[in-house]
Design a protein around this motif. Structure first.
Motif, PDB file in Angstrom:
ATOM      1  N   VAL A  37       0.852  -1.188   0.000  1.00  0.00           N
ATOM      2  CA  VAL A  37       0.000   0.000   0.000  1.00  0.00           C
ATOM      3  C   VAL A  37       0.889   1.238   0.000  1.00  0.00           C
ATOM      4  O   VAL A  37       2.084   1.159   0.263  1.00  0.00           O
ATOM      5  N   ALA A  38       0.310   2.444  -0.294  1.00  0.00           N
ATOM      6  CA  ALA A  38       1.092   3.690  -0.345  1.00  0.00           C
ATOM      7  C   ALA A  38       1.407   4.196   1.042  1.00  0.00           C
ATOM      8  O   ALA A  38       0.602   4.067   1.957  1.00  0.00           O
ATOM      9  N   ALA A  39       2.578   4.800   1.232  1.00  0.00           N
ATOM     10  CA  ALA A  39       2.973   5.414   2.493  1.00  0.00           C
ATOM     11  C   ALA A  39       2.947   6.926   2.325  1.00  0.00           C
ATOM     12  O   ALA A  39       3.160   7.455   1.239  1.00  0.00           O
ATOM     13  N   ALA A  40       2.690   7.666   3.399  1.00  0.00           N
ATOM     14  CA  ALA A  40       2.560   9.121   3.322  1.00  0.00           C
ATOM     15  C   ALA A  40       3.903   9.801   3.143  1.00  0.00           C
ATOM     16  O   ALA A  40       4.022  10.764   2.400  1.00  0.00           O
ATOM     17  N   SER A  41       4.938   9.400   3.836  1.00  0.00           N
ATOM     18  CA  SER A  41       6.253  10.030   3.765  1.00  0.00           C
ATOM     19  C   SER A  41       7.265   9.128   4.433  1.00  0.00           C
ATOM     20  O   SER A  41       6.947   7.992   4.792  1.00  0.00           O
ATOM     21  N   GLY A  42       8.481   9.677   4.635  1.00  0.00           N
ATOM     22  CA  GLY A  42       9.472   8.932   5.389  1.00  0.00           C
ATOM     23  C   GLY A  42      10.779   8.703   4.689  1.00  0.00           C
ATOM     24  O   GLY A  42      11.699   8.139   5.288  1.00  0.00           O
ATOM     25  N   LEU A  43      10.959   9.165   3.427  1.00  0.00           N
ATOM     26  CA  LEU A  43      12.215   8.963   2.707  1.00  0.00           C
ATOM     27  C   LEU A  43      12.999  10.273   2.660  1.00  0.00           C
ATOM     28  O   LEU A  43      12.476  11.326   2.336  1.00  0.00           O
ATOM     29  N   THR A  44      14.276  10.205   2.975  1.00  0.00           N
ATOM     30  CA  THR A  44      15.176  11.357   2.776  1.00  0.00           C
ATOM     31  C   THR A  44      16.321  10.932   1.882  1.00  0.00           C
ATOM     32  O   THR A  44      16.715   9.757   1.859  1.00  0.00           O
ATOM     33  N   THR A  69      17.454   7.116   2.823  1.00  0.00           N
ATOM     34  CA  THR A  69      17.102   6.525   4.119  1.00  0.00           C
ATOM     35  C   THR A  69      15.594   6.456   4.251  1.00  0.00           C
ATOM     36  O   THR A  69      14.891   7.456   4.033  1.00  0.00           O
ATOM     37  N   ASN A  70      15.107   5.257   4.617  1.00  0.00           N
ATOM     38  CA  ASN A  70      13.689   5.045   4.887  1.00  0.00           C
ATOM     39  C   ASN A  70      13.487   5.179   6.387  1.00  0.00           C
ATOM     40  O   ASN A  70      13.940   4.334   7.171  1.00  0.00           O
ATOM     41  N   HIS A  71      12.828   6.257   6.771  1.00  0.00           N
ATOM     42  CA  HIS A  71      12.645   6.535   8.195  1.00  0.00           C
ATOM     43  C   HIS A  71      11.374   5.908   8.764  1.00  0.00           C
ATOM     44  O   HIS A  71      11.069   6.099   9.947  1.00  0.00           O
ATOM     45  N   ARG A  72      10.628   5.139   7.968  1.00  0.00           N
ATOM     46  CA  ARG A  72       9.418   4.529   8.471  1.00  0.00           C
ATOM     47  C   ARG A  72       9.740   3.262   9.268  1.00  0.00           C
ATOM     48  O   ARG A  72      10.855   2.713   9.187  1.00  0.00           O
ATOM     49  N   HIS A  73       8.768   2.806  10.011  1.00  0.00           N
ATOM     50  CA  HIS A  73       8.911   1.582  10.819  1.00  0.00           C
ATOM     51  C   HIS A  73       7.765   0.646  10.483  1.00  0.00           C
ATOM     52  O   HIS A  73       6.600   1.050  10.450  1.00  0.00           O
ATOM     53  N   ASP A  74       8.120  -0.611  10.213  1.00  0.00           N
ATOM     54  CA  ASP A  74       7.089  -1.605   9.952  1.00  0.00           C
ATOM     55  C   ASP A  74       6.294  -1.894  11.221  1.00  0.00           C
ATOM     56  O   ASP A  74       6.799  -1.755  12.354  1.00  0.00           O
ATOM     57  N   THR A  75       5.071  -2.230  11.016  1.00  0.00           N
ATOM     58  CA  THR A  75       4.207  -2.643  12.125  1.00  0.00           C
ATOM     59  C   THR A  75       3.752  -4.078  11.870  1.00  0.00           C
ATOM     60  O   THR A  75       4.094  -4.702  10.861  1.00  0.00           O
ATOM     61  N   LYS A 125      16.138  -2.093  -6.059  1.00  0.00           N
ATOM     62  CA  LYS A 125      15.691  -3.019  -5.012  1.00  0.00           C
ATOM     63  C   LYS A 125      14.984  -2.190  -3.971  1.00  0.00           C
ATOM     64  O   LYS A 125      15.370  -1.072  -3.666  1.00  0.00           O
ATOM     65  N   GLN A 126      13.904  -2.722  -3.420  1.00  0.00           N
ATOM     66  CA  GLN A 126      13.126  -1.989  -2.426  1.00  0.00           C
ATOM     67  C   GLN A 126      13.998  -1.612  -1.231  1.00  0.00           C
ATOM     68  O   GLN A 126      14.827  -2.396  -0.775  1.00  0.00           O
ATOM     69  N   LEU A 127      13.764  -0.348  -0.785  1.00  0.00           N
ATOM     70  CA  LEU A 127      14.478   0.140   0.395  1.00  0.00           C
ATOM     71  C   LEU A 127      13.556  -0.038   1.592  1.00  0.00           C
ATOM     72  O   LEU A 127      12.548   0.658   1.744  1.00  0.00           O
ATOM     73  N   ALA A 128      13.866  -1.025   2.426  1.00  0.00           N
ATOM     74  CA  ALA A 128      12.980  -1.401   3.530  1.00  0.00           C
ATOM     75  C   ALA A 128      12.992  -0.354   4.627  1.00  0.00           C
ATOM     76  O   ALA A 128      13.903   0.475   4.738  1.00  0.00           O
ATOM     77  N   ALA A 129      11.945  -0.393   5.458  1.00  0.00           N
ATOM     78  CA  ALA A 129      11.840   0.542   6.583  1.00  0.00           C
ATOM     79  C   ALA A 129      13.052   0.420   7.484  1.00  0.00           C
ATOM     80  O   ALA A 129      13.549  -0.684   7.765  1.00  0.00           O
ATOM     81  N   GLY A 130      13.558   1.618   7.901  1.00  0.00           N
ATOM     82  CA  GLY A 130      14.681   1.665   8.814  1.00  0.00           C
ATOM     83  C   GLY A 130      16.020   1.400   8.178  1.00  0.00           C
ATOM     84  O   GLY A 130      17.033   1.341   8.890  1.00  0.00           O
ATOM     85  N   SER A 131      16.085   1.310   6.865  1.00  0.00           N
ATOM     86  CA  SER A 131      17.357   1.012   6.207  1.00  0.00           C
ATOM     87  C   SER A 131      17.802   2.174   5.322  1.00  0.00           C
ATOM     88  O   SER A 131      17.019   3.066   4.982  1.00  0.00           O
ATOM     89  N   SER A 132      19.083   2.135   4.954  1.00  0.00           N
ATOM     90  CA  SER A 132      19.676   3.165   4.094  1.00  0.00           C
ATOM     91  C   SER A 132      20.435   2.497   2.966  1.00  0.00           C
ATOM     92  O   SER A 132      20.883   1.338   3.087  1.00  0.00           O
ATOM     93  N   ARG A 133      20.635   3.236   1.900  1.00  0.00           N
ATOM     94  CA  ARG A 133      21.410   2.723   0.773  1.00  0.00           C
ATOM     95  C   ARG A 133      22.116   3.910   0.107  1.00  0.00           C
ATOM     96  O   ARG A 133      21.549   4.993  -0.015  1.00  0.00           O
ATOM     97  N   MET A 134      23.346   3.708  -0.326  1.00  0.00           N
ATOM     98  CA  MET A 134      24.118   4.768  -0.992  1.00  0.00           C
ATOM     99  C   MET A 134      24.134   4.543  -2.496  1.00  0.00           C
ATOM    100  O   MET A 134      24.298   3.408  -2.959  1.00  0.00           O
ATOM    101  N   PHE A 135      23.987   5.631  -3.201  1.00  0.00           N
ATOM    102  CA  PHE A 135      24.063   5.642  -4.657  1.00  0.00           C
ATOM    103  C   PHE A 135      25.136   6.665  -5.077  1.00  0.00           C
ATOM    104  O   PHE A 135      25.331   7.688  -4.407  1.00  0.00           O
TER     105      PHE A 135
END
Length: 678
Positions: A37-44, A69-75, A125-135
């Motif tokens: 589903v869509a998320a409201a925000s949380g990516l920087t 960085t995905n600042h969201r948290h899975d529930t 690749k999907q950037l999961a909640a609470g994780s970061s990736r460098m490009f």
């Protein structure tokens, strides 16, 4: 000098738009699969951007270390992840590439506008909640070529471009900007968040921002030039029947500038000469060089009359080029005040542009916003003293006034420049028929002298324009004093007619020493009163008036000497008049006898001639002699009659006595003879 032109670059805010995708879990069911589903925000996106200037390839290469960085948290019921983002970079950028460890991201240009290129970055690749990736994102800012005023120029002689802060979310801190220049460049930068440059091991100049408080608000604009041997193109222009040599010096990698400016000068400078109405007087070849401003408030054009060199910025348009060319005439030796030189150079640049068919050359327009900022032109300081829009307001005001002055003066405007070039001051005396009498000065006119010369040279008023545009509040009263003094001066000058006021009066008017001028004019008025008294007395007496009083009036002796001369002439006329009044209308016998062998009329005529020649002492002496002759004529006649009568009586008596003597002698001679006879 022209200030730096606005060339269409400014702080550009970068927008980052993320497209988050998250997972939605239904009620916890062991072994169940998540649903996205869509998320409201949380990516920087934190971006450390490094801009490396590469003049040889005419580009700036940009390497951006992007940390997503995905600042969201899975529930228990929702899983949040992101698989792409959008990043805005500079417009016109090319050659986009992106890499990341362990995945295969992809970058494409989503949209292109004149303000930015919006990149679509697919994470691979999907950037999961609470994780970061460098490009690692790389792209180039190329020199697009084209107009000289383009904001991006990357060459061996000149570099200009804007560095952005990238990534981030609005209001969020993070990221940095580093800009690297190769050795040898002189660099000017407009930015608020850059540290002083350092030099790396290779000699490169390195500018670094450090951590940015708000990367979306960071913008730095760089202008840098590197010394190189200028390529000279000789030009020969034909102006007023004479050949004018021009040395055009351009950067070796910018032949377009030399061609554009050379063509414009070849057509525009003869048009300037014709419009201004003055011949070419620069006594050396004029050097025109391509240049770059070295400060944020620098020049778009600058003329050095001592060196005979004009520097014109690489981006300068038609107006600036012709404006600087006009400074070959308005170079400080024609007009003293900066506003006057700048204003008329601008106005004639527009006239020349129109004459050669250049379109849309308007110069500095005085907009309502600038009108609010302008100050009296006499308050405009030297170049660089005013900042930003305040300086622009004064350029616009000087052009506005120059246009109004030229419109009111009409064709006579050229007459004013010729007067100045000939060194003529205002308030010229009436020139003699042989041209003698013109008064000159070695000093160029300031705002006061220019006003006087405009009114003298065109016969039209300009003081109202000076009151509205030129004078400061403390100087406004001078215009009223000037008006009163000029009215008085004209009245006295008219009254003096063919008598020329001495130079000291005109010099006082030229220097705006109106108290002194008024005092002198009072003295002139008194002297003219005396002149009229002398003329009336001489007319009544029937004698001519000498030039001695006029000579005193016009000379260095001053009006007091003229009045003193007038008093002496009145006294001499009185003596002459008294002598003439003593002449008898019908001399009687005694007066006629008294005037025998006397010529009082001739003596009085000599007195009149002496007076007309200015010989007052001889006039008085001859008049006194004539008067004395006439007044004593009766007495002299009486004395002459008495003397003649006495002489006649004596003569008769003598004759009678002589007769008696002869008679008696004869008697005596005859008497003895008679005795002898007896």
């Amino acid at each position: 000098m022209r200030r730096l032109q606005r060339i269409g670059v400014g702080a550009m805010l970068v927008a980052l738009v993320a497209s988050p995708v998250a997972g939605l879990f239904p009620a916890a069911v062991p072994g169940s699969a998540p649903v996205a589903v869509a998320a409201a925000s949380g990516l920087t996106m934190n971006a450390d951007a490094r801009y490396v200037v590469d003049p040889a390839k005419h580009r700036v290469h940009v390497r951006v270390a992007l940390t997503a960085t995905n600042h969201r948290h899975d529930t228990k019921t929702h899983r949040y992840f992101f698989d792409l983002a959008y990043l805005a970079v500079q417009p016109g950028t090319t050659n986009f590439k992106i890499t990341s460890s362990g995945v295969k991201p992809r970058v494409t240009v989503q949209t292109k506008t004149t303000k930015s290129n919006v990149l679509r970055i697919e994470f691979g690749k999907q950037l999961a909640a609470g994780s970061s990736r460098m490009f690692i994102l790389t792209f180039d800012i190329p020199d697009p070529g084209g107009a000289a005023t383009r904001p991006i120029r990357i060459g061996t002689s000149l570099v200009s471009f804007g560095a952005w802060g990238l990534g981030g979310n609005e209001g969020a801190a993070g990221g940095s900007v580093t800009v690297v220049f190769p050795p040898g460049f002189t660099i000017d930068v407009t930015a608020a968040a850059l540290h002083e440059p350092t030099t790396d091991a290779a000699g490169n100049a390195v500018y670094a921002s450090g951590p940015l408080g708000d990367p979306l608000k960071f913008f730095a604009y760089f202008v840098a030039d590197r010394p190189s041997a200028l390529k000279e193109t000789p030009l020969t222009l034909s102006m007023d029947g004479q050949s004018v040599p021009i040395a055009l010096r351009a950067w070796p990698d910018d032949p377009a500038w030399a061609k554009r400016v050379g063509t414009l000068l070849t057509r525009g400078m003869p048009a300037l000469s014709k419009a201004i109405g003055l011949p070419w007087t620069v006594g050396r070849p004029l050097v025109i060089e391509e240049a770059v401003s070295r400060s944020a408030t620098g020049f778009a054009g600058r003329y050095n009359p001592t060196a005979g060199r004009i520097e014109i910025a690489y981006y300068a348009g038609t107006f600036v080029v012709l404006h600087e060319a006009a400074h070959a005439w308005f170079d400080g030796s024609l007009l003293v005040d900066r506003w006057a030189s700048e204003g008329f150079a601008s106005w004639y640049a527009i006239q020349a542009a129109t004459a050669i068919g250049e379109k849309n050359v308007t110069g500095d327009l005085l907009t309502p916003a600038l009108e609010k900022l302008r100050v009296p032109l006499n308050a405009w300081g030297p170049a660089g003293a005013a900042a930003g829009d305040a300086e622009e307001a004064e350029y616009a005001a000087s052009l506005k006034l120059a246009g109004m002055v030229a419109e009111r003066a009409g064709p006579d405007m050229a007459n004013v420049w010729r007067m100045i070039r000939a060194g003529q001051a205002a308030y010229q005396p009436t020139v003699d028929g042989d041209g003698d009498g013109a008064e000159t000065t070695a000093v160029a006119p300031d705002w006061r002298g220019l006003l006087d010369l405009l009114e003298d040279g065109t016969g039209r008023p300009f003081a109202d324009l000076w009151g509205a545009w030129v004078v400061r509040p403390a100087e406004a009263g001078l215009l009223g004093e000037r008006a009163a003094a000029r009215e008085r001066y004209e009245a006295v000058r008219t009254r003096a007619a063919d008598w020329r006021l001495p130079r000291v009066v005109r010099d006082a008017m030229r220097a705006w020493q109106f108290d002194q001028a008024t005092e002198l004019l009072d003295g002139a008025d008194r002297a003219l009163d005396d002149r009229e008294a002398v003329a009336a007395a001489a007319r009544t007496a029937g004698i001519g008036v000498p030039d001695t009083m006029r000579i005193a009036f016009e000379g260095e002796r001053g009006f007091a000497a003229a009045s003193a001369e007038g008093a002496a002439e009145l006294a001499a006329i009185a003596t002459y008049r008294d002598a003439a009044a003593s002449r008898p209308a019908s001399p009687d016998l005694l007066e006629t006898i008294g005037l025998w062998n006397a010529e009082p009329n001739h003596v009085l005529d000599a007195a009149a001639l002496a007076f007309a020649a200015g010989e007052l002492e001889a006039t008085v002496q001859d008049s006194a002699l004539a008067e004395a002759t006439w007044r004593t004529a009766r007495d002299i006649g009486r004395n002459r009659v008495i003397a003649v009568t006495a002489s006649l009586a004596a003569l008769l008596l003598g004759g009678w006595l002589l007769f008696r003597w002869f008679r008696d002698r004869k008697v005596r001679r005859h008497r003895p003879a008679m005795a002898r006879r007896g």
